[in-house]
Scaffold this motif. Structure first.
Motif, PDB file in Angstrom:
ATOM      1  N   ARG A 234      -8.744  -0.897   0.932  1.00  0.00           N
ATOM      2  CA  ARG A 234     -10.066  -0.630   1.457  1.00  0.00           C
ATOM      3  C   ARG A 234     -10.503  -1.700   2.447  1.00  0.00           C
ATOM      4  NH1 ARG A 234     -14.006   2.645  -0.686  1.00  0.00           N
ATOM      5  NH2 ARG A 234     -12.263   3.975  -1.175  1.00  0.00           N
ATOM      6  N   ARG A 235     -10.271  -2.961   2.104  1.00  0.00           N
ATOM      7  CA  ARG A 235     -10.781  -4.044   2.926  1.00  0.00           C
ATOM      8  C   ARG A 235      -9.897  -4.349   4.122  1.00  0.00           C
ATOM      9  NH1 ARG A 235     -14.352  -7.423   0.090  1.00  0.00           N
ATOM     10  NH2 ARG A 235     -15.927  -5.981  -0.659  1.00  0.00           N
ATOM     11  N   LEU A 236      -8.585  -4.172   3.959  1.00  0.00           N
ATOM     12  CA  LEU A 236      -7.664  -4.653   4.985  1.00  0.00           C
ATOM     13  C   LEU A 236      -7.169  -3.517   5.855  1.00  0.00           C
ATOM     14  CD1 LEU A 236      -6.383  -7.375   5.649  1.00  0.00           C
ATOM     15  CD2 LEU A 236      -4.402  -6.681   4.327  1.00  0.00           C
ATOM     16  N   TYR A 237      -6.761  -2.413   5.215  1.00  0.00           N
ATOM     17  CA  TYR A 237      -6.057  -1.390   5.971  1.00  0.00           C
ATOM     18  C   TYR A 237      -6.994  -0.375   6.597  1.00  0.00           C
ATOM     19  CZ  TYR A 237      -1.600  -3.146   4.372  1.00  0.00           C
ATOM     20  OH  TYR A 237      -0.522  -3.941   4.149  1.00  0.00           O
ATOM     21  N   VAL A 238      -8.064  -0.041   5.900  1.00  0.00           N
ATOM     22  CA  VAL A 238      -8.971   0.966   6.479  1.00  0.00           C
ATOM     23  C   VAL A 238      -9.556   0.472   7.799  1.00  0.00           C
ATOM     24  CG1 VAL A 238     -11.110   2.211   6.096  1.00  0.00           C
ATOM     25  CG2 VAL A 238      -9.411   2.102   4.294  1.00  0.00           C
TER      26      VAL A 238
ATOM     27  N   VAL B  84       0.795  -1.233   0.000  1.00  0.00           N
ATOM     28  CA  VAL B  84       0.000   0.000   0.000  1.00  0.00           C
ATOM     29  C   VAL B  84       0.827   1.282   0.000  1.00  0.00           C
ATOM     30  CG1 VAL B  84      -2.210  -0.723   0.862  1.00  0.00           C
ATOM     31  CG2 VAL B  84      -0.320  -0.431   2.429  1.00  0.00           C
ATOM     32  N   TRP B  85       2.039   1.230   0.550  1.00  0.00           N
ATOM     33  CA  TRP B  85       2.851   2.460   0.564  1.00  0.00           C
ATOM     34  C   TRP B  85       3.303   2.834  -0.830  1.00  0.00           C
ATOM     35  CZ3 TRP B  85       7.797   2.224  -1.334  1.00  0.00           C
ATOM     36  CH2 TRP B  85       8.346   0.956  -1.486  1.00  0.00           C
ATOM     37  N   LEU B  86       3.448   1.809  -1.692  1.00  0.00           N
ATOM     38  CA  LEU B  86       4.147   2.024  -2.966  1.00  0.00           C
ATOM     39  C   LEU B  86       3.382   2.943  -3.924  1.00  0.00           C
ATOM     40  CD1 LEU B  86       6.230  -0.754  -4.473  1.00  0.00           C
ATOM     41  CD2 LEU B  86       4.938   0.666  -5.968  1.00  0.00           C
ATOM     42  N   PRO B  87       2.082   2.665  -4.187  1.00  0.00           N
ATOM     43  CA  PRO B  87       1.377   3.570  -5.111  1.00  0.00           C
ATOM     44  C   PRO B  87       1.106   4.948  -4.509  1.00  0.00           C
ATOM     45  CG  PRO B  87      -0.087   1.868  -4.308  1.00  0.00           C
ATOM     46  CD  PRO B  87       1.266   1.485  -3.846  1.00  0.00           C
ATOM     47  N   ARG B  88       1.405   5.157  -3.222  1.00  0.00           N
ATOM     48  CA  ARG B  88       1.295   6.495  -2.659  1.00  0.00           C
ATOM     49  C   ARG B  88       2.630   7.219  -2.709  1.00  0.00           C
ATOM     50  NH1 ARG B  88      -2.930   7.224   1.033  1.00  0.00           N
ATOM     51  NH2 ARG B  88      -4.391   5.510   0.883  1.00  0.00           N
ATOM     52  N   ALA B  89       3.690   6.505  -2.265  1.00  0.00           N
ATOM     53  CA  ALA B  89       4.979   7.181  -2.126  1.00  0.00           C
ATOM     54  C   ALA B  89       5.618   7.470  -3.484  1.00  0.00           C
ATOM     55  CB  ALA B  89       5.913   6.326  -1.282  1.00  0.00           C
ATOM     56  N   HIS B  90       5.494   6.529  -4.447  1.00  0.00           N
ATOM     57  CA  HIS B  90       6.154   6.744  -5.736  1.00  0.00           C
ATOM     58  C   HIS B  90       5.643   7.976  -6.468  1.00  0.00           C
ATOM     59  CE1 HIS B  90       8.214   3.159  -4.986  1.00  0.00           C
ATOM     60  NE2 HIS B  90       8.431   2.767  -6.217  1.00  0.00           N
TER      61      HIS B  90
ATOM     62  N   LEU C 141      -8.215  -1.713   9.762  1.00  0.00           N
ATOM     63  CA  LEU C 141      -7.096  -1.829  10.704  1.00  0.00           C
ATOM     64  C   LEU C 141      -6.751  -0.468  11.289  1.00  0.00           C
ATOM     65  CD1 LEU C 141      -5.279  -4.216  11.509  1.00  0.00           C
ATOM     66  CD2 LEU C 141      -3.591  -3.311   9.924  1.00  0.00           C
ATOM     67  N   VAL C 142      -6.668   0.541  10.395  1.00  0.00           N
ATOM     68  CA  VAL C 142      -6.339   1.881  10.860  1.00  0.00           C
ATOM     69  C   VAL C 142      -7.447   2.390  11.782  1.00  0.00           C
ATOM     70  CG1 VAL C 142      -6.029   4.268  10.113  1.00  0.00           C
ATOM     71  CG2 VAL C 142      -4.919   2.427   8.869  1.00  0.00           C
ATOM     72  N   ALA C 143      -8.700   2.083  11.429  1.00  0.00           N
ATOM     73  CA  ALA C 143      -9.811   2.521  12.269  1.00  0.00           C
ATOM     74  C   ALA C 143      -9.723   1.872  13.639  1.00  0.00           C
ATOM     75  CB  ALA C 143     -11.138   2.173  11.597  1.00  0.00           C
ATOM     76  N   ALA C 144      -9.378   0.576  13.666  1.00  0.00           N
ATOM     77  CA  ALA C 144      -9.287  -0.123  14.945  1.00  0.00           C
ATOM     78  C   ALA C 144      -8.169   0.465  15.798  1.00  0.00           C
ATOM     79  CB  ALA C 144      -9.048  -1.608  14.698  1.00  0.00           C
ATOM     80  N   VAL C 145      -7.024   0.721  15.168  1.00  0.00           N
ATOM     81  CA  VAL C 145      -5.900   1.276  15.928  1.00  0.00           C
ATOM     82  C   VAL C 145      -6.263   2.657  16.462  1.00  0.00           C
ATOM     83  CG1 VAL C 145      -3.535   2.092  15.732  1.00  0.00           C
ATOM     84  CG2 VAL C 145      -4.180  -0.061  14.696  1.00  0.00           C
ATOM     85  N   SER C 146      -6.948   3.458  15.631  1.00  0.00           N
ATOM     86  CA  SER C 146      -7.345   4.783  16.107  1.00  0.00           C
ATOM     87  C   SER C 146      -8.316   4.659  17.272  1.00  0.00           C
ATOM     88  CB  SER C 146      -8.014   5.595  15.016  1.00  0.00           C
ATOM     89  OG  SER C 146      -7.378   5.412  13.830  1.00  0.00           O
ATOM     90  N   ALA C 147      -9.229   3.667  17.188  1.00  0.00           N
ATOM     91  CA  ALA C 147     -10.198   3.494  18.264  1.00  0.00           C
ATOM     92  C   ALA C 147      -9.481   3.125  19.555  1.00  0.00           C
ATOM     93  CB  ALA C 147     -11.204   2.418  17.877  1.00  0.00           C
TER      94      ALA C 147
END
Lengths: 313, 673
Positions: free
Chosen positions: B626-630, B231-237, B632-638
Motif C-alpha cells: 500500500r505504501r510503497l507500490y501503489v 509483493v509478487w509472492l502472496p499474489r502468484a502463489h 509507485l505504480v500510480a506515478a509510472v501510470s501518470a
C-alpha cells in the motif's frame, strides 16, 4: 545414579504438583479469611474425575481425544529433562532450554487444537487467546535463555545449573537478576496465573485456560488438570533451579544426596508457590489487551540482561 | 563423466523427454506419461544432487563445457556440493509435484502447453544451481522466470485475479533479472571473463565489489520473496495451480538464497560486515513481516505464501549471520550458521511441499481457499487432514517437527558468536534471536489457526460439507512428501553432516555437527536429540494412556451433546473463524498491520433512523504494498499517460525525436568520455 534422580524428579513432579496446587489454594483461602479445602483437595478432585465416565461431545474427533494425552506427555518429558533433583539426568543431552520451551509450547498447542475441535465459540476464544500469549512469551524465554547461557557458553540446562552451583555468587549479577525477573513474568503467563489469567474464574470474558477445557469431562479433564499442575510445578522448579540451585545433586554426588535434594526441591517450589499465591491475593487480573504490555516489559528486561552480560563479560 | 554427471545429464534428458511427450502424446495418456517422466527425472536429479554432496567431500565434482550449445559463450556446468543441495531439493520437490499433478490436473489443466512447460520449469531449476558461467546462469534464470510465469497463468480464463498476479510476477521477476544481469555484467567486466572460475579469481576494487553485491542481492532477494520485494509472492502463489505453488514455494524461491550464497560468499569471498548485516536485517524484517501477514491471512494459500517469505527470511538471517561471522573472524559459528541456513532450506522445502499439496487437495475437494468457509474437513478428508497436520507441526518449529531442528541450529550459532563478534554483534545477535523467537511464536499461532479452523470443528459452508477425498495419485505424492518431512525431523543427523560438505565449498572444510543419535555441535558445546525427544514423547503418552486405562472407571465412552455452557444447539456460524482467531494478535500488532475496517449503513428510504442494512468490511492489506507500490505504480501510470502526448502520429515528429536523441547522446559521450 542419574537414572534414579531422573525417575525421582518425575515422581516428585507427578505426585507433588496437585499438592502444590492445593497448598497455593489453601494459602489464598487463609489470606482471604476462608478456611479452605485443604492441601489434598486437588488429589480428591482428580480421583473423583477419574471415576466418572468418559464423555465425547458429538462432532469432535481424534484431535480432541489426543490433546489431554499429549499435554500430560509433554509435561512428563519436561519433568524428566529439567534438572530439578539431579543435573546428571541421562536425558540432559536430549533437550536443552530451547527444546524444553518448545515442548511446553507443543502441549499448549495440543490443548488449543482440542479446544478448536469442539467448534464452540468458547473453545475458539480460549485457543485464540492462548496462542496470542504464547506467541508473545516466546521471545522473552529465548532471549533470557541467551542471557543465561552466555556466562556458561552453552544452552544445556545441566551446564547452566552446574555452573551456578560452582559459583553461587554469580546469581547476584545484574544479568541473573534481570533474566530472573523476565522469566518469572513469563512463568506466570505460561501457567495462566493472575495477572495474566485467573485460574479460578468461570467468567467467559476473562478466561483463557478455562475456556479451552470447558468441553472436557471425566478422566480427560482429570488429565488436563493434572498436566496443568505439573506444568506449573515444573516451571517453578526450573526457575528455582536456574537461580537458586541449592541442594541439587551434581554428577559426583552419592545416592544419599538424592532424598535431600528432593526435600529441598519440595521446599523451594513450595516457597515459590506460596509467594505466588500470596501475590495473587493482592492483585487483580489485567485486561487481556494490557497483557501484551506486561510481556513487552518482560522482553525488555530479557534484552537488558543480554546487554548487561555483554558489558560485564 | 562420473556418476554424478551421468545422473545429472539423465535427469535433464528426462525432463526434455517429458516436455516432448507432453506435446506429442494423445490427451488421454498425456497426464500419466508427462507426470511419470518428470517424476523420474526429479528422482534422478535428487540422486545426482545427493551424490554431488556425498562425493564432494572427496574433492570430486562434475563439470562440463559445451561450447557448441550456445553461440559465443557456450554452456558451462559444474555440480559441486553447494549446488548439489539445491539440485537435490528441487529434484525431490519435482517428484512429489509431478506425481501429484497426475491426479490434480484432470480438471482442465491437462492442456499440451501447461503439461510441457512444467518439465521445462524443473529443468531450469536444475540448471541454475549447476550453472558455472554468467551467461549460462542468466539464461537458466530467465527460463525459470518465463516458464514459471506461464504456469502461474494456467488458470487465467477462470479467475481475473490470475492475470493480475501474473502481471505483478512478470514485472517483479524481470526487474530482478535486470539487477542480477547488471551486477554480474559489472563483475564479469571487472574479472575479464565470465566463467565462475575467472570470477572467483578476479581482483575487483572494493567499490565495484559492493556494486556487484548490492545489485545481485536485490535481484536474488526479490526471487526469494524478501521484504520489500515480496509483493509478487502472496499474489502468484495462491493463483497458481497447487503443485506449481509447491514447486515455486519449495524449490524456486530457494534459488534466491542460493544466489546470495554463491555470489556473495563463494564468488566474492565474503565482504565487509555491513553487507551481511544488511542481509541479516532484510531476512529479519521479512521473517517478522511475513509471519505477521500470515497470521492475519484467511486465504489458505496466501497464508502459506507469506509463510514462505518468513522462512526465506530465516534462511537469510542464517546466511547474513554466516557472512558477518566470517567477516568478524569467527569460523566456527560462521560454518554453523550457514549449515543451519541450508538445513532450513531443505526443511522448508519439505514442509512447504506437504502444506501446498494438502492445500491443493482442499481446493480440489471444496473449490475454496477461504479458511472462514472451511472447517470440518477432518471427517471428510481424513488423509489430507493428517498430512496437513504433519506439515503444520513441522512449519511451526515445534518438536518433533523438522523446522525445530534448523531453528535450533540457527539459534545456537547466534548465541555462541556473542563474545567474539564485537559491539555490532552484541547489538544485532540478541535482536536476531528475538526476531527468530517472535516469528516462531507467531508461526505457531498461524498454523494452529490454519489447521484448527480449516480442518477441525464443523463445516462453515456447503462446499466444505460436500467435500470428498482426493484421488490416489495426489494422496501418494502427499504421503511421499510427509515421509520426507518425518525423516528430516527424526534423523537430521543423516543430513546435517552432509550439509557440512556444502558449507565447505564456501568456508574452509570442517565438520559442523557430529553424532548419530544426538546432534552434537563441533567446536562449541550444545546438543539436542530430536529422535530421543520424539521417543520420550511417545513413551510418555503411552504411559499416560496406560495410567488412565488402569485407574479410570471401566465404563465405555459416551457420546453427548456439546455442553457449550448450557446454551442451545450451536450453529456453524457461531464457531470461531480464522479472522476472529487472529483478532487479538491483529490488535496487538495494530500499528504494524494497520488493518482497515468500514461500516456501510443503509437507512430505509423514508427515515434516516431506521436501518435497512449494515455492511461491515474488515481487511488487512499488505502495508508495504500500500505504501510503497501503489504510489509507485500510480506515478509510472501518470508518466505513461503524460508521455502519450508525445506520440501524435506525425512521422516528422518521430524523426525529430530520433535526431535530437542522437545529438544529445553524442554530446554526452563527448563530455563524459
Amino acid at each position: 545414579m542419574g537414572v534414579i534422580g531422573a525417575v525421582l524428579q518425575v515422581i516428585a513432579v507427578a505426585v507433588g504438583s496437585p499438592l502444590l496446587l492445593g497448598l497455593m489454594r489453601q494459602v489464598r483461602a487463609r489470606l482471604e479469611g476462608r478456611a479452605g479445602a485443604g492441601v489434598l483437595q486437588p488429589w480428591r478432585d482428580l480421583r473423583k474425575l477419574m471415576r466418572k465416565e468418559a464423555i465425547t461431545p458429538r462432532g469432535t474427533g481424534w484431535v480432541f481425544r489426543a490433546a489431554p494425552l499429549l499435554l500430560a506427555g509433554t509435561a512428563l518429558v519436561v519433568a524428566a529433562v529439567v534438572p530439578l533433583v539431579t543435573t546428571a539426568s541421562p536425558l540432559d543431552g536430549v533437550a536443552d532450554l530451547f527444546a524444553v520451551t518448545a515442548l511446553l509450547a507443543l502441549g499448549s498447542v495440543a490443548l488449543a487444537l482440542g479446544a478448536l475441535d469442539t467448534g464452540t465459540a468458547f473453545g475458539g476464544m480460549g485457543a485464540s487467546r492462548e496462542m496470542t500469549v504464547l506467541a508473545l512469551v516466546e521471545p522473552t524465554i529465548l532471549v533470557s535463555t541467551f542471557a543465561l547461557s552466555i556466562r556458561v557458553g552453552s544452552t544445556s540446562l545441566g551446564s547452566i545449573v552446574t555452573a551456578t552451583v560452582e559459583d553461587p555468587l554469580s546469581v547476584i549479577s545484574p544479568v541473573s537478576v534481570l533474566a530472573a525477573a523476565a522469566l518469572a513474568i513469563v512463568t506466570i503467563a505460561e501457567t495462566g496465573r493472575i495477572p495474566v489469567d485467573n485460574p479460578s474464574t468461570h467468567l467467559e470474558l476473562t478466561m483463557i485456560h478455562e475456556a479451552m477445557v470447558l468441553e472436557y469431562a471425566g478422566p480427560d479433564l482429570a488429565l488436563i488438570e493434572w498436566a496443568s499442575a505439573m506444568r506449573l510445578s515444573v516451571l517453578l522448579g526450573l526457575l528455582s533451579s536456574l537461580f537458586f540451585p541449592l541442594g541439587i545433586a551434581g554428577a559426583g554426588a552419592g545416592v544419599l544426596a538424592l532424598p535431600l535434594s528432593v526435600i529441598t526441591l519440595v521446599l523451594k517450589v513450595g516457597l515459590l508457590g506460596v509467594l505466588l499465591s500470596a501475590g495473587e491475593v493482592f492483585m487483580a487480573k489485567l485486561r487481556l489487551f494490557r497483557v501484551p504490555e506486561l510481556l513487552a516489559g518482560s522482553f525488555l528486561l530479557a534484552l537488558l540482561a543480554v546487554g548487561a552480560s555483554f558489558f560485564l563479560a | 563423466m562420473n556418476l554424478v554427471g551421468a545422473l545429472y545429464v539423465a535427469a535433464l534428458s528426462g525432463c526434455a523427454i517429458a516436455a516432448v511427450t507432453a506435446l506429442l502424446a494423445p490427451p488421454r495418456a498425456r497426464l500419466h506419461l508427462a507426470g511419470w517422466c518428470t517424476a523420474g527425472a526429479g528422482g534422478l536429479a535428487a540422486a545426482s544432487g545427493v551424490g554431488a554432496v556425498v562425493a564432494g567431500g572427496a574433492g570430486q565434482s562434475w563439470s562440463a563445457w559445451l561450447p557448441e550449445l550456445l553461440p559465443l559463450a557456450g554452456v558451462r556446468l559444474t555440480v559441486d556440493p553447494l549446488g548439489g543441495v539445491f539440485i537435490a531439493v528441487t529434484g525431490v520437490v519435482a517428484v512429489c509435484a509431478a506425481i501429484y499433478g497426475i491426479g490434480y490436473c484432470d480438471h482442465g489443466l491437462d492442456g499440451r502447453v501447461f503439461q510441457s512447460v512444467l518439465p521445462l520449469f524443473v529443468t531450469a531449476m536444475l540448471v541454475v544451481p549447476a550453472a558455472a558461467s554468467v551467461s549460462t546462469f542468466l539464461l537458466a534464470w530467465e527460463l525459470m522466470a518465463v516458464s514459471s510465469l506461464l504456469l502461474v497463468l494456467a488458470e487465467h480464463r477462470r479467475r481475473a485475479a490470475v492475470g493480475r498476479a501474473g502481471l505483478w510476477y512478470a514485472v517483479m521477476t524481470h526487474l530482478g533479472l535486470v539487477t542480477i544481469l547488471t551486477g554480474l555484467v559489472v563483475f564479469a567486466a571487472g574479472a575479464g571473463g565470465e566463467s565462475f572460475d575467472q570470477l572467483r579469481a578476479a581482483a575487483l576494487s572494493p567499490a565495484s565489489k559492493t556494486v556487484v553485491f548490492l545489485a545481485t542481492f536485490a535481484g536474488f532477494a526479490s526471487k526469494a520473496g524478501i521484504v520489500p520485494l515480496h509483493v509478487w509472492l502472496p499474489r502468484a502463489h495462491p493463483e497458481a495451480p497447487s503443485h506449481v505453488s509447491a514447486l515455486m514455494s519449495a524449490a524456486m524461491v530457494n534459488m534466491g538464497a542460493y544466489g546470495v550464497v554463491r555470489v556473495g560468499l563463494d564468488l566474492l569471498h565474503g565482504g565487509p560486515a555491513w553487507w551481511w548485516l544488511l542481509v541479516l536485517a532484510a531476512g529479519a524484517a521479512s521473517a517478522l513481516f511475513g509471519i505477521l501477514q500470515a497470521v492475519v491471512a484467511s486465504d489458505l494459500k496466501r497464508l502459506l505464501g507469506y509463510s514462505t517469505t518468513e522462512n526465506l527470511g530465516l534462511v537469510l538471517v542464517g546466511v547474513g549471520a554466516a557472512g558477518f561471522f566470517a567477516a568478524s573472524k569467527l569460523p566456527v559459528p560462521a560454518a554453523l550458521a550457514l549449515a543451519a541456513a541450508l538445513l532450513h532450506v531443505v526443511n522448508h522445502a519439505a514442509f512447504k511441499t506437504v502444506l501446498f499439496l494438502s492445500a491443493g487437495s482442499v481446493l480440489h475437494a471444496t473449490g475454496t481457499r477461504d479458511l472462514d468457509a472451511l472447517g470440518g474437513l477432518r471427517t471428510r478428508l481424513p488423509y489430507t487432514t493428517v498430512v496437513f497436520a504433519v506439515g503444520a507441526l513441522c512449519a511451526s518449529a515445534l518438536p518433533p517437527g523438522n523446522a525445530f531442528v534448523s531453528e535450533w541450529l540457527l539459534l545456537q550459532s547466534l548465541i555462541h558468536a556473542l563474545p567474539g563478534s564485537g559491539v555490532a554483534g552484541a547489538v544485532t545477535m540478541p535482536l536476531a534471536v528475538a526476531v527468530i523467537a517472535l516469528s516462531a511464536g507467531l508461526a505457531v499461532a498461524t498454523f494452529v489457526k490454519a489447521f484448527g479452523v480449516g480442518f477441525l470443528a464443523r463445516p462453515r459452508s456447503a462446499e466444505a460439507e460436500r467435500a470428498g477425498e482426493s484421488p490416489p495419485a495426489m494422496l501418494g505424492a502427499m504421503a511421499l512428501a510427509v515421509a520426507g518431512c518425518v525423516a528430516l525431523a527424526l534423523a537430521p543427523t543423516l543430513v546435517v553432516p552432509a550439509l557440512g560438505r556444502a558449507v565447505g565449498v564456501v568456508f574452509p572444510a570442517r565438520d559442523v555437527v557430529s553424532g548419530e543419535l544426538t546432534l552434537r555441535l563441533a567446536g562449541i558445546s550444545g546438543m539436542v536429540s530430536p529422535l530421543l525427544i520424539a521417543a520420550a514423547l511417545v513413551i510418555a503418552v503411552v504411559a499416560v494412556l496406560g495410567l488412565v486405562r488402569l485407574t479410570a472407571a471401566r465404563r465405555s465412552r459416551r457420546a453427548a451433546r456439546l455442553w457449550d455452557c448450557g446454551a442451545g444447539p450451536m450453529s456453524a456460524r457461531m464457531e470461531y473463524t480464522a479472522t476472529s482467531f487472529a483478532e487479538p494478535l491483529q490488535r496487538v500488532f495494530d500499528d504494524v498491520l494497520a488493518p482497515e475496517s468500514d461500516v456501510d449503513v443503509t437507512p430505509v428510504k423514508e427515515s434516516a433512523y431506521l436501518v435497512e442494512r449494515v455492511h461491515f468490511h474488515a481487511r488487512v492489506p499488505d502495508r508495504i504494498e500500500r505504501r510503497l507500490y501503489v504510489p509507485l505504480v500510480a506515478a509510472v501510470s501518470a508518466v505513461g499517460r503524460g508521455a502519450r502526448g508525445l506520440a501524435s502520429g506525425s512521422v516528422h515528429r518521430y524523426l525529430g525525436y530520433g535526431f535530437w536523441a542522437l545529438t544529445a547522446m553524442l554530446i554526452v559521450l563527448v563530455v563524459l568520455w
